[in-house]
Each structure stands twice: as C-alpha cells, then as structure tokens.
Design a protein around this motif. Structure first.
Motif, mmCIF file in Angstrom:
data_model
loop_
_atom_site.group_PDB
_atom_site.id
_atom_site.type_symbol
_atom_site.label_atom_id
_atom_site.label_comp_id
_atom_site.label_asym_id
_atom_site.label_seq_id
_atom_site.Cartn_x
_atom_site.Cartn_y
_atom_site.Cartn_z
ATOM 1 N N GLU A 4 57.099 -40.416 17.238
ATOM 2 C CA GLU A 4 56.379 -41.101 18.309
ATOM 3 C C GLU A 4 55.137 -40.297 18.738
ATOM 4 O O GLU A 4 54.079 -40.864 18.988
ATOM 5 C CB GLU A 4 57.302 -41.318 19.499
ATOM 6 C CG GLU A 4 58.419 -42.305 19.240
ATOM 7 C CD GLU A 4 59.383 -42.381 20.418
ATOM 8 O OE1 GLU A 4 59.092 -41.791 21.487
ATOM 9 O OE2 GLU A 4 60.425 -43.034 20.253
ATOM 10 N N LEU A 5 55.309 -38.972 18.817
ATOM 11 C CA LEU A 5 54.177 -38.122 19.189
ATOM 12 C C LEU A 5 53.075 -38.163 18.130
ATOM 13 O O LEU A 5 51.886 -38.192 18.448
ATOM 14 C CB LEU A 5 54.642 -36.684 19.411
ATOM 15 C CG LEU A 5 55.473 -36.442 20.679
ATOM 16 C CD1 LEU A 5 55.964 -34.994 20.703
ATOM 17 C CD2 LEU A 5 54.646 -36.735 21.909
ATOM 18 N N LEU A 6 53.478 -38.147 16.854
ATOM 19 C CA LEU A 6 52.491 -38.223 15.780
ATOM 20 C C LEU A 6 51.767 -39.574 15.791
ATOM 21 O O LEU A 6 50.559 -39.643 15.556
ATOM 22 C CB LEU A 6 53.142 -37.982 14.421
ATOM 23 C CG LEU A 6 53.560 -36.538 14.132
ATOM 24 C CD1 LEU A 6 54.319 -36.444 12.815
ATOM 25 C CD2 LEU A 6 52.332 -35.640 14.100
ATOM 26 N N LEU A 7 52.492 -40.634 16.054
ATOM 27 C CA LEU A 7 51.891 -41.966 16.122
ATOM 28 C C LEU A 7 50.917 -42.053 17.294
ATOM 29 O O LEU A 7 49.815 -42.604 17.163
ATOM 30 C CB LEU A 7 52.991 -43.021 16.259
ATOM 31 C CG LEU A 7 52.534 -44.478 16.188
ATOM 32 C CD1 LEU A 7 51.854 -44.766 14.860
ATOM 33 C CD2 LEU A 7 53.705 -45.411 16.399
ATOM 34 N N GLU A 8 51.285 -41.489 18.425
ATOM 35 C CA GLU A 8 50.401 -41.480 19.588
ATOM 36 C C GLU A 8 49.161 -40.626 19.321
ATOM 37 O O GLU A 8 48.050 -40.992 19.676
ATOM 38 C CB GLU A 8 51.145 -40.960 20.816
ATOM 39 C CG GLU A 8 50.335 -41.075 22.088
ATOM 40 C CD GLU A 8 51.129 -40.645 23.319
ATOM 41 O OE1 GLU A 8 50.477 -40.483 24.372
ATOM 42 O OE2 GLU A 8 52.350 -40.462 23.228
ATOM 43 N N ALA A 9 49.348 -39.493 18.658
ATOM 44 C CA ALA A 9 48.213 -38.628 18.316
ATOM 45 C C ALA A 9 47.261 -39.341 17.360
ATOM 46 O O ALA A 9 46.032 -39.271 17.509
ATOM 47 C CB ALA A 9 48.712 -37.327 17.700
ATOM 48 N N ALA A 10 47.796 -40.038 16.376
ATOM 49 C CA ALA A 10 46.964 -40.776 15.419
ATOM 50 C C ALA A 10 46.192 -41.898 16.115
ATOM 51 O O ALA A 10 45.009 -42.113 15.834
ATOM 52 C CB ALA A 10 47.824 -41.336 14.295
ATOM 53 N N SER A 11 46.858 -42.588 17.032
ATOM 54 C CA SER A 11 46.165 -43.678 17.727
ATOM 55 C C SER A 11 45.067 -43.131 18.638
ATOM 56 O O SER A 11 43.975 -43.705 18.710
ATOM 57 C CB SER A 11 47.159 -44.529 18.525
ATOM 58 O OG SER A 11 47.726 -43.767 19.563
ATOM 59 N N LEU A 12 45.328 -42.015 19.309
ATOM 60 C CA LEU A 12 44.290 -41.394 20.138
ATOM 61 C C LEU A 12 43.113 -40.916 19.288
ATOM 62 O O LEU A 12 41.948 -41.050 19.670
ATOM 63 C CB LEU A 12 44.865 -40.229 20.934
ATOM 64 C CG LEU A 12 45.720 -40.595 22.142
ATOM 65 C CD1 LEU A 12 46.336 -39.340 22.745
ATOM 66 C CD2 LEU A 12 44.890 -41.321 23.175
ATOM 67 N N MET A 13 43.420 -40.375 18.107
ATOM 68 C CA MET A 13 42.364 -39.915 17.214
ATOM 69 C C MET A 13 41.516 -41.093 16.749
ATOM 70 O O MET A 13 40.278 -41.025 16.753
ATOM 71 C CB MET A 13 42.964 -39.207 16.003
ATOM 72 C CG MET A 13 41.918 -38.704 15.019
ATOM 73 S SD MET A 13 42.626 -37.982 13.525
ATOM 74 C CE MET A 13 43.315 -39.428 12.744
ATOM 75 N N LEU A 14 42.136 -42.198 16.375
ATOM 76 C CA LEU A 14 41.387 -43.369 15.924
ATOM 77 C C LEU A 14 40.559 -43.971 17.056
ATOM 78 O O LEU A 14 39.413 -44.388 16.836
ATOM 79 C CB LEU A 14 42.334 -44.409 15.336
ATOM 80 C CG LEU A 14 42.961 -44.028 13.995
ATOM 81 C CD1 LEU A 14 43.975 -45.084 13.556
ATOM 82 C CD2 LEU A 14 41.890 -43.843 12.946
ATOM 83 N N ILE A 15 41.116 -43.996 18.255
ATOM 84 C CA ILE A 15 40.354 -44.516 19.397
ATOM 85 C C ILE A 15 39.152 -43.623 19.678
ATOM 86 O O ILE A 15 38.036 -44.098 19.902
ATOM 87 C CB ILE A 15 41.261 -44.645 20.636
ATOM 88 C CG1 ILE A 15 42.272 -45.778 20.434
ATOM 89 C CG2 ILE A 15 40.435 -44.882 21.892
ATOM 90 C CD1 ILE A 15 43.344 -45.831 21.500
ATOM 91 N N GLY A 16 39.347 -42.321 19.625
ATOM 92 C CA GLY A 16 38.249 -41.383 19.859
ATOM 93 C C GLY A 16 37.174 -41.485 18.797
ATOM 94 O O GLY A 16 35.977 -41.512 19.097
ATOM 95 N N MET A 17 37.575 -41.554 17.538
ATOM 96 C CA MET A 17 36.601 -41.672 16.459
ATOM 97 C C MET A 17 35.871 -43.009 16.533
ATOM 98 O O MET A 17 34.668 -43.083 16.265
ATOM 99 C CB MET A 17 37.301 -41.511 15.107
ATOM 100 C CG MET A 17 37.774 -40.092 14.850
ATOM 101 S SD MET A 17 38.712 -39.897 13.331
ATOM 102 C CE MET A 17 37.484 -40.231 12.115
ATOM 103 N N GLY A 18 36.584 -44.047 16.910
ATOM 104 C CA GLY A 18 35.938 -45.356 17.064
ATOM 105 C C GLY A 18 34.930 -45.346 18.196
ATOM 106 O O GLY A 18 33.846 -45.939 18.081
ATOM 107 N N ALA A 19 35.255 -44.674 19.294
ATOM 108 C CA ALA A 19 34.325 -44.591 20.420
ATOM 109 C C ALA A 19 33.064 -43.809 20.035
ATOM 110 O O ALA A 19 31.943 -44.212 20.361
ATOM 111 C CB ALA A 19 35.005 -43.929 21.619
ATOM 112 N N VAL A 20 33.227 -42.716 19.303
ATOM 113 C CA VAL A 20 32.072 -41.925 18.862
ATOM 114 C C VAL A 20 31.225 -42.735 17.896
ATOM 115 O O VAL A 20 29.986 -42.760 17.992
ATOM 116 C CB VAL A 20 32.535 -40.590 18.221
ATOM 117 C CG1 VAL A 20 31.377 -39.884 17.533
ATOM 118 C CG2 VAL A 20 33.153 -39.702 19.277
#
Length: 79
Positions: A4-20
């Motif tokens: 669950e933590l890895l999935l949350e980390a991946a989703s946060l990373m994708l959201i951050g990269m998408g925002a940039v």
C-alpha cells in the motif's frame, strides 16, 4: 502494508511528475504566445546584422574597395 505504501508513493510520484510536466508545457505555450505578440505589435527594426547576404557575394563590392583604397592613399600622402 508495504504494498500500500509503495502504491501510494508511486501515485504521488506520478502526480508530481504530471504537475511538473503540465507546468513546463504551460510555460512553453506562454513564452510562444508572448513571442508572437511582441513580433506582431513591436516588430524588430532591420539592422545590419539582420541583413542576409547572398551566397554569390563573397566580399565587398568594387565601390567599397575603391573608397577604402582612396582613403588609404590620401592618408599616406598626409604622412
């Protein structure tokens, strides 16, 4: 738990990269828009650096060479 933590980390990373990526894409479009507006309403005046020479003209014209030769000749006579 770890999954669950890895999935949350991946989703946060994708959201951050998408925002940039979205910010950089927006920045490129805004810079292009400003460039077009500036070129349309405030065109650059033609200067000597903006003049394009033709490939056939490899040097100064005969009139320029004659003027330079005359100036050098007159300068040497004054010395």
């Amino acid at each position: 738990m770890v999954a669950e933590l890895l999935l949350e980390a991946a989703s946060l990373m994708l959201i951050g990269m998408g925002a940039v990526f979205a910010f950089l894409l927006l920045l490129v479009f805004i810079v292009q828009l400003i460039s077009r507006v500036m070129q349309r309403y405030f065109p650059a005046k033609a200067t000597a650096s903006n003049v394009v020479t033709t490939p056939g003209s490899s040097g100064p014209s005969a009139a320029v060479i004659a003027a330079i030769s005359t100036a050098i000749h007159q300068y040497r006579q004054q010395q």
